[in-house]
Design an enzyme around this catalytic site. Structure first.
Site, mmCIF file in Angstrom:
data_model
loop_
_atom_site.group_PDB
_atom_site.id
_atom_site.type_symbol
_atom_site.label_atom_id
_atom_site.label_comp_id
_atom_site.label_asym_id
_atom_site.label_seq_id
_atom_site.Cartn_x
_atom_site.Cartn_y
_atom_site.Cartn_z
ATOM 1 N N LYS A 257 -16.524 6.664 4.502
ATOM 2 C CA LYS A 257 -16.441 7.002 5.999
ATOM 3 C C LYS A 257 -16.508 8.390 6.443
ATOM 4 O O LYS A 257 -17.264 8.818 7.237
ATOM 5 C CB LYS A 257 -15.748 5.805 6.982
ATOM 6 C CG LYS A 257 -15.716 6.252 8.290
ATOM 7 C CD LYS A 257 -14.739 5.149 9.023
ATOM 8 C CE LYS A 257 -15.017 3.681 8.854
ATOM 9 N NZ LYS A 257 -14.284 2.987 9.784
ATOM 10 N N GLU B 190 -10.666 10.433 -4.153
ATOM 11 C CA GLU B 190 -11.150 9.910 -5.368
ATOM 12 C C GLU B 190 -12.713 9.733 -5.606
ATOM 13 O O GLU B 190 -13.126 10.402 -6.463
ATOM 14 C CB GLU B 190 -10.629 8.687 -5.752
ATOM 15 C CG GLU B 190 -9.217 8.603 -5.709
ATOM 16 C CD GLU B 190 -8.279 8.318 -4.621
ATOM 17 O OE1 GLU B 190 -7.301 8.005 -4.645
ATOM 18 O OE2 GLU B 190 -8.597 8.525 -3.583
ATOM 19 N N GLY C 271 -12.037 -1.032 6.040
ATOM 20 C CA GLY C 271 -12.445 -0.569 4.610
ATOM 21 C C GLY C 271 -12.642 -2.098 3.995
ATOM 22 O O GLY C 271 -13.524 -2.309 3.273
ATOM 23 N N ARG C 272 -11.505 -2.988 3.802
ATOM 24 C CA ARG C 272 -11.415 -4.028 3.182
ATOM 25 C C ARG C 272 -12.490 -5.216 3.916
ATOM 26 O O ARG C 272 -12.425 -6.318 3.397
ATOM 27 C CB ARG C 272 -10.083 -4.855 2.991
ATOM 28 C CG ARG C 272 -9.149 -4.947 4.148
ATOM 29 C CD ARG C 272 -7.753 -5.018 3.807
ATOM 30 N NE ARG C 272 -7.011 -4.859 5.098
ATOM 31 C CZ ARG C 272 -6.406 -4.026 5.535
ATOM 32 N NH1 ARG C 272 -6.831 -2.796 5.182
ATOM 33 N NH2 ARG C 272 -5.588 -4.041 6.730
ATOM 34 N N GLU D 52 -3.142 -5.678 1.373
ATOM 35 C CA GLU D 52 -3.258 -4.567 2.128
ATOM 36 C C GLU D 52 -3.074 -5.033 3.506
ATOM 37 O O GLU D 52 -2.681 -4.243 4.465
ATOM 38 C CB GLU D 52 -4.370 -3.882 1.840
ATOM 39 C CG GLU D 52 -4.285 -2.429 2.417
ATOM 40 C CD GLU D 52 -5.601 -1.786 1.920
ATOM 41 O OE1 GLU D 52 -5.322 -0.892 1.129
ATOM 42 O OE2 GLU D 52 -6.678 -1.756 2.432
ATOM 43 N N HIS E 90 -5.977 -20.541 -20.706
ATOM 44 C CA HIS E 90 -5.495 -20.020 -22.051
ATOM 45 C C HIS E 90 -4.606 -18.765 -21.935
ATOM 46 O O HIS E 90 -4.306 -18.129 -23.153
ATOM 47 C CB HIS E 90 -6.581 -19.858 -23.121
ATOM 48 C CG HIS E 90 -7.401 -21.062 -23.395
ATOM 49 N ND1 HIS E 90 -7.318 -21.883 -24.580
ATOM 50 C CD2 HIS E 90 -8.370 -21.661 -22.707
ATOM 51 C CE1 HIS E 90 -7.928 -23.020 -24.477
ATOM 52 N NE2 HIS E 90 -8.532 -22.956 -23.339
ATOM 53 N N LYS F 191 -0.688 9.099 -1.436
ATOM 54 C CA LYS F 191 -1.877 10.093 -1.413
ATOM 55 C C LYS F 191 -1.061 11.415 -1.105
ATOM 56 O O LYS F 191 -1.356 12.458 -1.611
ATOM 57 C CB LYS F 191 -2.671 9.676 -0.212
ATOM 58 C CG LYS F 191 -3.620 8.517 -0.722
ATOM 59 C CD LYS F 191 -4.608 8.185 0.335
ATOM 60 C CE LYS F 191 -5.438 7.127 -0.031
ATOM 61 N NZ LYS F 191 -6.452 6.842 1.029
#
Length: 546
Positions: free
Chosen positions: A206, A212, A266-267, A352, A383, A511
């Site tokens: 954004k 990153e 964001g999510r 979050e 399993h 951060k």
């Protein structure tokens, strides 16, 4: 905002809970032959079965009273009305507008946002069509065959999860790749097999400053420029961002910049231009069906009575398990390999959102909030960690998610998959009693001390609560509806806990410290670092030969 645990509804649930803790699902099914019908709820072909949860009609009644007492309906309506329910950031929360019919207004601060939403959707539709039909090509005129999405968090997890889930609908001529980790091996692995002349990069940030994402984007740019030259950047990079100046400075034509709004977290952003990779590889028509499925759940959540409202019921059952039965975690178990990234996606969406200890009124909670969310697809999960769910010491509520029909039928694979869904939820609910285990061992010829020694290991306590979510087939519409079901379930829980589910302050400290630590790793200047961090910096520099 009143004290949650002092409210009448919470207190009533506290009095009710001990009775339910000591009841076994075996007993509850024996006492109520219509339990499945009583605790199964539907929306079209979507079925949500709570019958194997440790609840009664009284439990649900008391939970609904808790929802009413805590103002859930008013909070929900405020979200749909575009009010600034994200209080710490003073923003509206209106991702529902992204899948709302464009002809029906939705407002933020007195402005109808739907024309702007429609404009971005039209541009996504046009761009994805041009790429898919070969009208938009690379710098050398080659057809684009690979899309690399560079993002992190919601701008990676959402489109990645959806494109994996919808792979039967993807074009064989256009492949999607996703890079999120700043670890150079992630980008290197993706780029290794790509032809730069046929590769389109989507940089999703954004602000166009996410550390990153921009590190990966700059390295991808350098890779492309080395092979095709500087002028190729404008043909091979597009941006999902609102920072036109930074996008232009990167070399991307701002005509190829797709924006979204501060009322889209964001999510919750895969429904926006962040979903561009979905539209590219699946086609905009499939992306539209995804949005339509989510909107169908939005309307159900907005209008259905609490007693029949699927997200409300899922949230209330989550509150019951977390706060009154003492569960710590929640397992998401899709019996569909196409949903193999769903648990990771919901980890962010839930943890979050509700992994918080301060309420909207700025006071610290005195009760537990969001659970640890984890999971993997069945049957592989059976399993691995199912051993703990069946015979461990924790109460682990779980959602089993399955389609009645496969989009890729092959022999009896899907029937075997469904048989495992039914068998596992039955085993988790009812377990295996000492009498049943003894009879089984005797049937195998064991007797005496040998039988008695093995018997404790063959017992299954059962009484592990599960919800079964079933639908006809995992279409784009069904997937959109399923994701929105969980989004609103998370909203319900956060609302009752009194949390702001729409900020993420907890991600910031790490951060900030990383920005301080990076220069020390690069230069060896340790001033201002805690001793333990300085020691590790020296250790790393020594191992790197710096």
């Amino acid at each position: 905002m009143t004290d949650l645990t002092q409210g009448e509804a919470w207190q009533a649930l506290e009095r009710h809970a001990p009775k339910q803790r000591n009841r076994h699902l075996r007993e509850m099914f024996h006492a109520d032959s219509a339990r499945f019908e009583r605790f199964t709820f539907r929306l079209d072909d979507l079925l949500v079965d709570f019958s194997k949860q440790r609840i009664t009609g009284e439990t649900l009644h008391l939970l609904r009273e808790l929802a009413e007492e805590t103002g859930l309906v008013e909070h929900r309506d405020a979200m749909f009305a575009g009010e600034h329910i994200n209080t710490t950031e003073d923003r509206a929360v209106l991702h529902v507008a992204l899948r709302h019919p464009v002809e029906r207004p939705m407002y933020v601060d007195g402005e109808n946002v739907m024309p702007a939403v429609a404009e971005v959707l039209d541009r996504v539709a046009a761009f994805s069509r041009e790429v898919r039909e070969g009208e938009r090509r690379g710098a050398g005129g080659e057809r684009l065959t690979d899309v690399v999405n560079i993002g992190i968090g919601g701008s990676d997890l959402g489109p990645l999860m959806v494109t994996e889930a919808l792979w039967p609908y993807t074009s064989p001529d256009l492949r999607a790749h996703f890079v999120s980790n700043v670890d150079d091996s992630h980008l290197a692995r993706v780029l290794r097999d790509l032809d730069p002349a046929r590769t389109l990069f989507v940089v999703a940030s954004k602000t166009f400053t996410t550390e990153e994402t921009m590190t990966n984007a700059r390295s991808a740019r350098a890779w492309l420029v080395e092979r095709l030259g500087e002028d190729a950047v404008a043909k091979h990079f597009v941006a999902v961002s609102t920072n036109a100046e930074a996008v232009a400075g990167f070399g991307i034509d701002t005509d190829n910049m797709f924006g979204f709004w501060d009322w889209v977290g964001g999510r919750y952003s895969l429904w926006s231009a962040i979903g561009l990779p979905i539209a590219l590889v699946c086609g905009f028509e499939r992306f539209r069906e995804l949005l339509d499925g989510a909107h169908a759940m939005d309307e159900h959540f907005r209008t259905a009575p609490l007693a029949e409202n699927l997200p409300v019921l899922m949230g209330l059952v989550g509150i019951w398990n977390r706060n009154f039965l003492g569960s710590v975690c929640h397992a998401v178990l899709p019996y569909d390999q196409r949903l193999h990234r769903l648990a990771a996606y919901l980890q962010q969406a839930d943890m979050e959102s509700n992994g918080k200890s301060v309420r909207r009124d700025n006071r610290r909670v005195d009760y537990t909030t969001g659970p640890i969310v984890w999971g993997e697809p069945g049957t592989n999960a059976q399993h691995s960690f199912f051993q703990m769910i069946h015979q461990g010491t924790e109460l682990i509520p779980a959602d089993f998610i399955a389609a009645a029909k496969s989009a890729t039928p092959m022999g009896d694979h899907h029937l075997k998959l469904l048989a495992n869904v039914l068998a596992q939820t039955e085993a988790l609910a009812f377990g295996k009693t000492p009498e049943e285990a003894r009879a089984e061992l005797e049937g195998q010829g064991l007797t005496g001390e040998e039988l008695e020694a093995l018997l404790p290991h063959k017992l299954f306590g059962g009484n592990q609560p599960t919800t079964t979510i079933l639908y006809d087939e995992l279409t784009p519409f069904a997937l959109g509806r399923l994701i929105a079901l969980y989004e609103h379930k998370i909203f319900v829980e956060g609302s009752i806990w009194g949390l702001n589910s729409f900020d993420q302050m907890g991600v910031e400290l790490g951060k900030q410290l990383a920005k301080r630590t990076l220069p020390a790793l690069a230069s060896g200047q340790l001033a201002g670092l805690p001793a333990v961090t300085a020691s590790l910096v020296e250790e790393i520099r020594a191992r790197r030969g710096d």
